[in-house]
Design an enzyme around this catalytic site. Sequence first.
Site, PDB file in Angstrom:
ATOM      1  CE1 TYR A   1      -0.214  -5.838  -4.389  1.00  0.00           C
ATOM      2  CE2 TYR A   1       1.650  -6.787  -3.208  1.00  0.00           C
ATOM      3  CZ  TYR A   1       0.513  -5.997  -3.214  1.00  0.00           C
ATOM      4  OH  TYR A   1       0.105  -5.376  -2.055  1.00  0.00           O
TER       5      TYR A   1
ATOM      6  CE  LYS B   1      -0.269  -1.136  -3.270  1.00  0.00           C
ATOM      7  NZ  LYS B   1      -1.665  -0.599  -3.115  1.00  0.00           N
TER       8      LYS B   1
ATOM      9  CB  THR C   1       2.747  -3.650   0.039  1.00  0.00           C
ATOM     10  OG1 THR C   1       3.545  -4.770   0.361  1.00  0.00           O
ATOM     11  CG2 THR C   1       3.035  -3.300  -1.416  1.00  0.00           C
ATOM     12  CG  ASP C   2       6.431  -5.391   3.709  1.00  0.00           C
ATOM     13  OD1 ASP C   2       5.702  -5.859   2.805  1.00  0.00           O
ATOM     14  OD2 ASP C   2       6.745  -6.051   4.735  1.00  0.00           O
ATOM     15  CD  GLU C   3       4.436  -8.363  -1.013  1.00  0.00           C
ATOM     16  OE1 GLU C   3       4.597  -8.753  -2.172  1.00  0.00           O
ATOM     17  OE2 GLU C   3       3.598  -8.858  -0.240  1.00  0.00           O
TER      18      GLU C   3
ATOM     19  NE  ARG D   1       6.284 -12.804   2.045  1.00  0.00           N
ATOM     20  CZ  ARG D   1       7.405 -13.192   1.413  1.00  0.00           C
ATOM     21  NH1 ARG D   1       8.550 -13.274   2.075  1.00  0.00           N
ATOM     22  NH2 ARG D   1       7.393 -13.482   0.128  1.00  0.00           N
TER      23      ARG D   1
ATOM     24  CG  ASN E   1      -2.481  -6.040   7.027  1.00  0.00           C
ATOM     25  OD1 ASN E   1      -3.349  -5.244   7.311  1.00  0.00           O
ATOM     26  ND2 ASN E   1      -1.225  -5.651   6.850  1.00  0.00           N
TER      27      ASN E   1
ATOM     28  N   GLY F   1      10.584 -16.033  -8.564  1.00  0.00           N
ATOM     29  CA  GLY F   1      11.101 -14.766  -8.023  1.00  0.00           C
ATOM     30  C   GLY F   1      10.709 -14.533  -6.566  1.00  0.00           C
ATOM     31  CG  HIS F   2       9.015 -17.125  -2.694  1.00  0.00           C
ATOM     32  ND1 HIS F   2       8.729 -18.352  -2.157  1.00  0.00           N
ATOM     33  CD2 HIS F   2       8.391 -16.222  -1.902  1.00  0.00           C
ATOM     34  CE1 HIS F   2       7.963 -18.212  -1.094  1.00  0.00           C
ATOM     35  NE2 HIS F   2       7.755 -16.913  -0.918  1.00  0.00           N
TER      36      HIS F   2
ATOM     37  CG  ASP G   1      10.222 -21.060  -4.098  1.00  0.00           C
ATOM     38  OD1 ASP G   1       9.221 -20.568  -3.550  1.00  0.00           O
ATOM     39  OD2 ASP G   1      11.393 -20.758  -3.784  1.00  0.00           O
TER      40      ASP G   1
HETATM   41  P1  NAD Z   1      -8.052  -7.315  -1.281  1.00  0.00           P
HETATM   42  O1  NAD Z   1      -7.619  -7.964  -2.553  1.00  0.00           O
HETATM   43  O2  NAD Z   1      -8.623  -8.128  -0.185  1.00  0.00           O
HETATM   44  O3  NAD Z   1      -9.121  -6.158  -1.589  1.00  0.00           O
HETATM   45  C1  NAD Z   1      -8.997  -5.304  -2.676  1.00  0.00           C
HETATM   46  C2  NAD Z   1     -10.353  -4.598  -2.882  1.00  0.00           C
HETATM   47  O4  NAD Z   1     -10.209  -3.684  -3.997  1.00  0.00           O
HETATM   48  C3  NAD Z   1     -11.492  -5.550  -3.243  1.00  0.00           C
HETATM   49  O5  NAD Z   1     -12.658  -5.205  -2.523  1.00  0.00           O
HETATM   50  C4  NAD Z   1     -11.707  -5.324  -4.737  1.00  0.00           C
HETATM   51  O6  NAD Z   1     -13.037  -5.543  -5.169  1.00  0.00           O
HETATM   52  C5  NAD Z   1     -11.302  -3.857  -4.879  1.00  0.00           C
HETATM   53  N1  NAD Z   1     -10.852  -3.551  -6.241  1.00  0.00           N
HETATM   54  C6  NAD Z   1      -9.962  -4.239  -6.999  1.00  0.00           C
HETATM   55  N2  NAD Z   1      -9.830  -3.651  -8.213  1.00  0.00           N
HETATM   56  C7  NAD Z   1     -10.649  -2.555  -8.203  1.00  0.00           C
HETATM   57  C8  NAD Z   1     -10.935  -1.553  -9.140  1.00  0.00           C
HETATM   58  N3  NAD Z   1     -10.354  -1.548 -10.360  1.00  0.00           N
HETATM   59  N4  NAD Z   1     -11.794  -0.561  -8.799  1.00  0.00           N
HETATM   60  C9  NAD Z   1     -12.396  -0.553  -7.573  1.00  0.00           C
HETATM   61  N5  NAD Z   1     -12.168  -1.509  -6.647  1.00  0.00           N
HETATM   62  C10 NAD Z   1     -11.295  -2.492  -6.946  1.00  0.00           C
HETATM   63  O7  NAD Z   1      -6.767  -6.509  -0.781  1.00  0.00           O
HETATM   64  P2  NAD Z   1      -6.271  -6.188   0.699  1.00  0.00           P
HETATM   65  O8  NAD Z   1      -5.438  -7.301   1.180  1.00  0.00           O
HETATM   66  O9  NAD Z   1      -7.429  -5.717   1.490  1.00  0.00           O
HETATM   67  O10 NAD Z   1      -5.305  -4.959   0.398  1.00  0.00           O
HETATM   68  C11 NAD Z   1      -5.794  -3.624   0.385  1.00  0.00           C
HETATM   69  C12 NAD Z   1      -4.644  -2.673   0.090  1.00  0.00           C
HETATM   70  O11 NAD Z   1      -3.624  -2.825   1.081  1.00  0.00           O
HETATM   71  C13 NAD Z   1      -3.967  -2.927  -1.257  1.00  0.00           C
HETATM   72  O12 NAD Z   1      -3.659  -1.680  -1.826  1.00  0.00           O
HETATM   73  C14 NAD Z   1      -2.700  -3.680  -0.884  1.00  0.00           C
HETATM   74  O13 NAD Z   1      -1.663  -3.432  -1.824  1.00  0.00           O
HETATM   75  C15 NAD Z   1      -2.383  -3.081   0.472  1.00  0.00           C
HETATM   76  N6  NAD Z   1      -1.637  -3.955   1.407  1.00  0.00           N
HETATM   77  C16 NAD Z   1      -2.066  -5.231   1.642  1.00  0.00           C
HETATM   78  C17 NAD Z   1      -1.380  -6.012   2.572  1.00  0.00           C
HETATM   79  C18 NAD Z   1      -1.840  -7.409   2.918  1.00  0.00           C
HETATM   80  O14 NAD Z   1      -1.148  -8.121   3.665  1.00  0.00           O
HETATM   81  N7  NAD Z   1      -2.990  -7.861   2.472  1.00  0.00           N
HETATM   82  C19 NAD Z   1      -0.243  -5.502   3.226  1.00  0.00           C
HETATM   83  C20 NAD Z   1       0.152  -4.185   2.939  1.00  0.00           C
HETATM   84  C21 NAD Z   1      -0.557  -3.421   2.036  1.00  0.00           C
HETATM   85  P1  TYD Z   2       0.932 -14.489   0.621  1.00  0.00           P
HETATM   86  O1  TYD Z   2      -0.085 -14.676   1.699  1.00  0.00           O
HETATM   87  O2  TYD Z   2       0.551 -14.738  -0.801  1.00  0.00           O
HETATM   88  O3  TYD Z   2       1.520 -13.007   0.808  1.00  0.00           O
HETATM   89  P2  TYD Z   2       2.803 -12.290   0.080  1.00  0.00           P
HETATM   90  O4  TYD Z   2       3.283 -13.135  -1.018  1.00  0.00           O
HETATM   91  O5  TYD Z   2       2.200 -11.009  -0.404  1.00  0.00           O
HETATM   92  O6  TYD Z   2       3.810 -12.104   1.169  1.00  0.00           O
HETATM   93  O7  TYD Z   2       2.161 -15.430   0.950  1.00  0.00           O
HETATM   94  C1  TYD Z   2       2.858 -15.336   2.189  1.00  0.00           C
HETATM   95  C2  TYD Z   2       4.040 -16.296   2.133  1.00  0.00           C
HETATM   96  O8  TYD Z   2       3.538 -17.639   2.090  1.00  0.00           O
HETATM   97  C3  TYD Z   2       4.889 -16.137   0.871  1.00  0.00           C
HETATM   98  O9  TYD Z   2       6.258 -16.340   1.221  1.00  0.00           O
HETATM   99  C4  TYD Z   2       4.416 -17.246  -0.045  1.00  0.00           C
HETATM  100  C5  TYD Z   2       3.998 -18.345   0.932  1.00  0.00           C
HETATM  101  N1  TYD Z   2       2.894 -19.236   0.483  1.00  0.00           N
HETATM  102  C6  TYD Z   2       3.041 -20.625   0.545  1.00  0.00           C
HETATM  103  O10 TYD Z   2       4.096 -21.145   0.960  1.00  0.00           O
HETATM  104  N2  TYD Z   2       1.983 -21.395   0.145  1.00  0.00           N
HETATM  105  C7  TYD Z   2       0.813 -20.877  -0.309  1.00  0.00           C
HETATM  106  O11 TYD Z   2      -0.109 -21.652  -0.695  1.00  0.00           O
HETATM  107  C8  TYD Z   2       0.665 -19.446  -0.347  1.00  0.00           C
HETATM  108  C9  TYD Z   2      -0.602 -18.804  -0.842  1.00  0.00           C
HETATM  109  C10 TYD Z   2       1.735 -18.663   0.069  1.00  0.00           C
END
Ligand code: NAD
Ligand code: TYD
Length: 361
Positions: A163, A167, A136-138, A227, A193, A300-301, A297
């Site tokens: 988190y 990562k 992630t970019d985070e 974001r 995403n 640490g947002h 908030d």
């Molecule tokens: P998600 O939480 O939707 O899915 C995570 C999946 O991993 C789930 O199916 C869960 O059952 C499985 N899982 C969790 N713990 C496990 C374990 N101990 N063993 C086996 N399986 C396990 O997450 P996502 O949003 O699909 O993200 C997927 C990856 O992409 C992550 O590594 C995340 O850090 C990265 N990522 C996510 C985003 C985003 O915006 N969602 C952006 C950039 C990178």
């Molecule tokens: P989120 O979807 O949790 O992704 P990330 O924190 O990994 O970027 O949150 C996206 C942005 O939206 C983040 O700045 C937090 C904010 N947010 C709210 O304002 N209200 C909410 O209920 C949630 C879940 C997130």
Amino acid sequence: MRTYLVTGGAGFIGSNYIHYMFEKYGDEIRIINVDALTYAGNLENLKDIENRANYTFVKADITDKDAIAAIFENNDIDRVVHFAAESHVDRSIKNPEVFVKTNVLGTAVMLNCAKAAWELPDGSFKENKKFLHVSTDEVYGSLPDDPDAYFYETSPIDPHSPYSSSKASSDLLVKAYMDTYKFPANITNCSNNYGPYQFPEKLIPLIINNALQGKKLPVYGDGKNVRDWLYVMDHAKAIDMVQEQGKLFERYNIGGHNEKQNIEIIEIILDTLCEMLPDSDPRKAHINRELITYVTDRKGHDRRYAIAPDKIREDLGWEPETMFKDGIRLTIQWYFENEDWMKNVTSGDYQKYYNDMYAGR
Ligand code: NAD
Ligand code: TYD
């Protein structure tokens, strides 16, 4: 035929990636999906492909060394695409431990098992084996509100939440394997995403779901955190391009220059819902800006994330294909058509999570 081991394939991005890969390669590839099915993993996401002869699901935890080693022993794996992780910042603030276990220890197990399976007696690796670590970019921390500031592959790692720290730790472990053993891997760092199958604890599906039910729309802080949103299928395509065309040992940032403040996202969703719902739909009557509720908030947002995708564009020719205005319509349409999916994932445990998470805000 290439064999893929996908971890976390029952989650949001993993399930979209599996759909993308079967759409692109059909019967030319085989996919083994290993997932522990935590609250975020849902086999309903893969219903339409589960009977394919070239797809296998294995329920296992990535921290379980024996289970992961057995998959490598019983299959000649060519590609690992490692998505499995605990992925939600708010949950990590409440309960960091499981993030360290899954994201750090789980990645170490995946690396170790792949290394054991792929390493030759002289310490080199079998040909054409590749591990892609999805990150992630985070990990780069937070940017100021300066439109010229971006995350580059060379930006310092500076995570703030449990988190993003977990990562970043997993990214560093992958780097250590590449540096120490010349282990054949890549790391990708993608922006936020959105799209089908996203669990409604994340901003976009949470807002869609609450608005359709006439529930309050919780905005953290002043709503001006930024974001950089990418449609999930564009991410899936980038992962495949990095794995097949990228230079081994390189890190690639993935993002589409689509920065938006949270409050803008919420307003776009409300406007799009109103455009898409017919006047006869009773849900339309209660969708309005009065639902927007500013709440305490996040601790640490991070203020702003913004990816510079120059390297992946220049080196691999990747460009996002889905404009936000189109991607958000596709996403909303998917949630309209999959009401049962939303009902299933928001019953039971989700209700408890929601009440606990938003009670004090
Ligand atoms: P998600 O939480 O939707 O899915 C995570 C999946 O991993 C789930 O199916 C869960 O059952 C499985 N899982 C969790 N713990 C496990 C374990 N101990 N063993 C086996 N399986 C396990 O997450 P996502 O949003 O699909 O993200 C997927 C990856 O992409 C992550 O590594 C995340 O850090 C990265 N990522 C996510 C985003 C985003 O915006 N969602 C952006 C950039 C990178
Ligand atoms: P989120 O979807 O949790 O992704 P990330 O924190 O990994 O970027 O949150 C996206 C942005 O939206 C983040 O700045 C937090 C904010 N947010 C709210 O304002 N209200 C909410 O209920 C949630 C879940 C997130």
